[in-house]
Design an enzyme around this catalytic site. Structure first.
Site, short mmCIF file in Angstrom:
data_model
loop_
_atom_site.label_atom_id
_atom_site.label_comp_id
_atom_site.label_asym_id
_atom_site.label_seq_id
_atom_site.Cartn_x
_atom_site.Cartn_y
_atom_site.Cartn_z
N ALA A 70 2.29 -5.70 10.97
CA ALA A 70 2.35 -6.87 10.10
C ALA A 70 3.49 -7.77 10.55
O ALA A 70 4.41 -7.34 11.25
CB ALA A 70 2.56 -6.44 8.65
N ASP A 71 3.40 -9.02 10.14
CA ASP A 71 4.49 -9.97 10.37
C ASP A 71 4.56 -10.90 9.17
O ASP A 71 3.52 -11.33 8.65
CB ASP A 71 4.31 -10.77 11.65
N THR A 72 5.77 -11.19 8.73
CA THR A 72 5.98 -12.02 7.56
C THR A 72 6.99 -13.11 7.89
O THR A 72 8.02 -12.83 8.49
CB THR A 72 6.49 -11.17 6.37
#
Length: 191
Positions: A70-72
């Site tokens: 994931a990346d935020t």
């Protein structure tokens, strides 16, 4: 119990969120260049970074387990706010977010027999922050490695007037979207 997937992240928050929904996992953190490309939109950026993380992890492992990454990113005025370099950088970021709304984009990438992706976009509104509050918050150590220089699940929760969207997405792993992808890979949360 054997793990159901590999989490391509060293983030304790992402691991905690997977545990919250009962997903057994092992951790294999990967390191990639997270510099946004010129002209890259926030959505394209987080999707690309999450996909690169899952691809690198899958290539580096000798297992048939699915890989989740994931990346935020925190976005304000169309600008991607990364992690703060130092106190001055955190002051700039949090001052920019003070008294305003911003978006949090969180992309999830799951690789197994196929590659699935999902994107969560949330709207977060901060109350006005004083310079002294920002400095005191920095001194707690909490914002040092956080996108936008804050952790919604921590002390910064007192800064947030409202949130529309995914609380877990703002933390770093949108659980609704993650559960949908896991289901596509044959991993059901509630059976």
């Amino acid at each position: 119990m054997h793990p159901q997937l590999i989490l391509a992240s060293a983030s304790p928050r992402r691991s905690e969120l997977l545990k919250q929904i009962g997903i057994r996992h092992s951790i294999m953190a990967v390191d990639i260049d997270e510099t946004p490309w010129p002209g890259e939109t926030p959505a394209a950026y987080v999707e690309r970074v999450a996909a690169e993380k899952s691809a690198l992890c899958l290539a580096a492992t000798a297992t048939d387990l699915p890989v989740l990454a994931a990346d935020t990113s925190v976005i304000c005025d169309g600008r991607i706010l990364g992690k703060p370099d130092d106190l001055q950088h955190a002051i700039e970021m949090l001052s920019h977010l003070s008294g305003r709304s911003h978006q949090v984009y969180s992309a999830v990438s799951l690789r197994g027999e196929q590659h699935w992706q999902a994107l969560s976009i949330s709207e977060v509104r901060f109350r006005p922050l004083s310079h002294q509050e920002i400095v005191a918050y920095w001194q707690t150590g909490e914002p040092h490695d956080k996108a936008g220089a804050y952790a919604i699940q921590g002390l910064a929760s007192v800064f947030i007037e409202s949130i529309t969207g995914s609380f877990s997405g703002v933390m770093g792993l949108p659980l609704f979207e993650t559960a949908q992808l896991l289901s596509l890979a044959g991993i059901d949360i509630i059976q």
